[in-house]
Design a protein around this motif. Structure first.
Motif, PDB file in Angstrom:
ATOM      1  N   TRP A 178      35.576  35.648  39.153  1.00 15.00           N
ATOM      2  CA  TRP A 178      36.374  36.749  38.885  1.00 15.00           C
ATOM      3  C   TRP A 178      36.722  36.911  37.410  1.00 15.00           C
ATOM      4  O   TRP A 178      37.319  35.697  36.901  1.00 15.00           O
ATOM      5  CB  TRP A 178      37.401  36.890  40.077  1.00 15.00           C
ATOM      6  N   PRO A 179      37.075  38.059  36.823  1.00 11.51           N
ATOM      7  CA  PRO A 179      37.887  38.023  35.522  1.00 11.51           C
ATOM      8  C   PRO A 179      39.148  37.343  35.703  1.00 11.51           C
ATOM      9  O   PRO A 179      39.874  37.493  36.351  1.00 11.51           O
ATOM     10  CB  PRO A 179      37.786  39.464  35.227  1.00 11.51           C
ATOM     11  N   GLY A 180      39.366  36.474  34.591  1.00 12.87           N
ATOM     12  CA  GLY A 180      40.450  35.829  34.593  1.00 12.87           C
ATOM     13  C   GLY A 180      40.806  34.370  35.313  1.00 12.87           C
ATOM     14  O   GLY A 180      41.667  33.661  35.569  1.00 12.87           O
ATOM     15  N   ALA A 181      39.548  34.205  36.026  1.00  7.18           N
ATOM     16  CA  ALA A 181      39.520  32.865  36.927  1.00  7.18           C
ATOM     17  C   ALA A 181      39.660  31.635  36.061  1.00  7.18           C
ATOM     18  O   ALA A 181      38.982  31.676  35.045  1.00  7.18           O
ATOM     19  CB  ALA A 181      38.238  33.038  37.871  1.00  7.18           C
ATOM     20  N   VAL A 182      40.274  30.798  36.568  1.00  8.65           N
ATOM     21  CA  VAL A 182      40.234  29.448  35.907  1.00  8.65           C
ATOM     22  C   VAL A 182      39.546  28.330  36.734  1.00  8.65           C
ATOM     23  O   VAL A 182      39.907  28.317  38.005  1.00  8.65           O
ATOM     24  CB  VAL A 182      41.750  28.866  35.494  1.00  8.65           C
ATOM     25  N   ARG A 183      38.954  27.475  36.353  1.00 11.82           N
ATOM     26  CA  ARG A 183      37.991  26.451  37.033  1.00 11.82           C
ATOM     27  C   ARG A 183      38.249  25.231  36.563  1.00 11.82           C
ATOM     28  O   ARG A 183      38.475  24.915  35.524  1.00 11.82           O
ATOM     29  CB  ARG A 183      36.690  26.709  37.120  1.00 11.82           C
ATOM     30  N   SER A 184      38.616  24.222  37.701  1.00  7.04           N
ATOM     31  CA  SER A 184      38.806  22.870  37.117  1.00  7.04           C
ATOM     32  C   SER A 184      37.672  22.341  36.726  1.00  7.04           C
ATOM     33  O   SER A 184      36.340  22.699  36.930  1.00  7.04           O
ATOM     34  CB  SER A 184      39.650  22.153  38.107  1.00  7.04           C
ATOM     35  N   ALA A 185      37.921  21.071  35.958  1.00  7.46           N
ATOM     36  CA  ALA A 185      36.551  20.328  35.454  1.00  7.46           C
ATOM     37  C   ALA A 185      35.633  19.458  36.026  1.00  7.46           C
ATOM     38  O   ALA A 185      34.972  18.798  35.444  1.00  7.46           O
ATOM     39  CB  ALA A 185      36.982  19.859  33.906  1.00  7.46           C
ATOM     40  N   HIS A 186      36.169  18.898  37.069  1.00 10.39           N
ATOM     41  CA  HIS A 186      35.308  18.018  37.986  1.00 10.39           C
ATOM     42  C   HIS A 186      34.113  18.401  38.220  1.00 10.39           C
ATOM     43  O   HIS A 186      33.884  19.685  38.855  1.00 10.39           O
ATOM     44  CB  HIS A 186      35.988  17.484  39.172  1.00 10.39           C
ATOM     45  N   PRO A 187      33.075  17.451  37.920  1.00 13.12           N
ATOM     46  CA  PRO A 187      31.577  18.000  38.209  1.00 13.12           C
ATOM     47  C   PRO A 187      31.132  18.078  39.482  1.00 13.12           C
ATOM     48  O   PRO A 187      30.042  18.335  40.030  1.00 13.12           O
ATOM     49  CB  PRO A 187      30.883  16.994  37.367  1.00 13.12           C
ATOM     50  N   GLN A 188      32.047  17.436  40.625  1.00 17.93           N
ATOM     51  CA  GLN A 188      31.438  17.563  42.056  1.00 17.93           C
ATOM     52  C   GLN A 188      32.645  18.324  42.800  1.00 17.93           C
ATOM     53  O   GLN A 188      32.160  18.859  43.780  1.00 17.93           O
ATOM     54  CB  GLN A 188      31.299  16.104  42.341  1.00 17.93           C
ATOM     55  N   THR A 189      34.033  18.230  42.541  1.00 19.06           N
ATOM     56  CA  THR A 189      34.821  18.646  43.584  1.00 19.06           C
ATOM     57  C   THR A 189      35.640  19.532  42.779  1.00 19.06           C
ATOM     58  O   THR A 189      37.026  19.574  43.135  1.00 19.06           O
ATOM     59  CB  THR A 189      35.688  17.530  44.098  1.00 19.06           C
TER      60      THR A 189
END
Length: 274
Positions: A118-129
């Motif tokens: 979605w526009p503006g979504a922020v995702r955390s950086a953990h490669p599994q969780t």
């Protein structure tokens, strides 16, 4: 005999009304697990569901979903299904490095994927969780997310607990309740295990790494969830055709920590996080 259909289609408007009737409040932070199919036929499918969730929390609320990528792991531990041992080294060498902007999370469902993109979504950086969030507190909740704290005290999950977020299980069971995993970090002397995955280095290179973290196991989460619900902290209702459960995340963690301490006598074989 033909399958019976629902009498009216679910819509963005009707789902938002159901969410509000359940108790979802404007301005709150909401961690959501969703089964799109459980809602019935929805006009607009996953897009309409995300819109309804955003309508329910309003412009000052924050919507969070898990965007976990369990396939980015050591194939030696895969069981559903396993792959031939002769493939393992190739998979370790060729699995793409996790990229918060592009790595999909297909096993988390269409609604979570829609939030992730979605526009503006922020995702955390953990490669599994990893988690993804929409709303004014998204960046603050999602960062940082270090490798060794998959679902622990320096993860988005712990920050959600500190901000009095609530959990919404929308047509899903307690077996998918990611929040309970934080309790696994808080029991006395939690067992640990190594985990491996492909990451991108600060220089932009791909690297296969192994780290040690708390061993995660959701196999007893249905029993834990049933006990928590019996304690009276869960609001149960209908959203669309789905059974929905809404509850405060901090209370769930406190209850789960005590329950796991009492009901898990010691380390045992652990399965992969879902």
């Amino acid at each position: 005999m033909p399958e019976q259909t629902q009498d009216t289609p679910r819509t963005r408007t009707s789902l938002a009304e159901d969410l509000t009737a359940l108790g979802v409040a404007p301005g709150e932070t909401l961690l959501v697990h969703t089964s799109l199919r459980s809602l019935g036929w929805v006009c607009g499918a996953d897009e309409a569901v995300v819109q309804a969730l955003l309508d329910a929390v309003g412009p000052t609320g924050t919507l969070v979903v898990p965007t976990q990528t369990g396939d980015n792991s050591d194939p030696a531990g895969w069981a559903n299904p396993p792959v031939p041992e002769t493939w393992w080294e190739t998979i370790r060498a060729e699995t793409p490095a996790f990229d918060p902007a592009t790595t999909p999370s297909p096993h988390m469902g269409r609604v979570a994927e829609r939030v992730r993109t979605w526009p503006g979504a922020v995702r955390s950086a953990h490669p599994q969780t990893s988690f993804a969030a929409l709303g004014p507190n998204a960046a603050e909740l999602m960062r940082p997310h270090p490798l060794e704290s998959a679902l622990g005290e320096n993860s988005p999950l712990a920050r959600l607990a500190k901000t009095d977020a609530r959990v919404l299980l929308l047509g899903t069971g307690y077996d998918s309740c990611t929040a309970f995993h934080l309790a696994e970090y808080r029991v006395p002397h939690p067992p640990t295990e190594p985990s491996s995955c492909a990451v991108r280095t600060p220089e932009g290179r791909r690297k296969w790494v192994t780290y040690t973290g708390v061993a995660l196991d959701e196999s007893d989460f249905p029993a834990l969830g049933a006990a928590f619900e019996a304690a009276g902290a869960v609001t149960v209702g209908r959203v669309g055709s789905a059974t929905a459960r809404l509850f405060p995340l901090p209370e769930a963690i406190t209850f789960a920590t005590a329950w796991l301490t009492e009901n898990r006598p010691g380390p045992h074989l652990r399965g992969p996080v879902r």
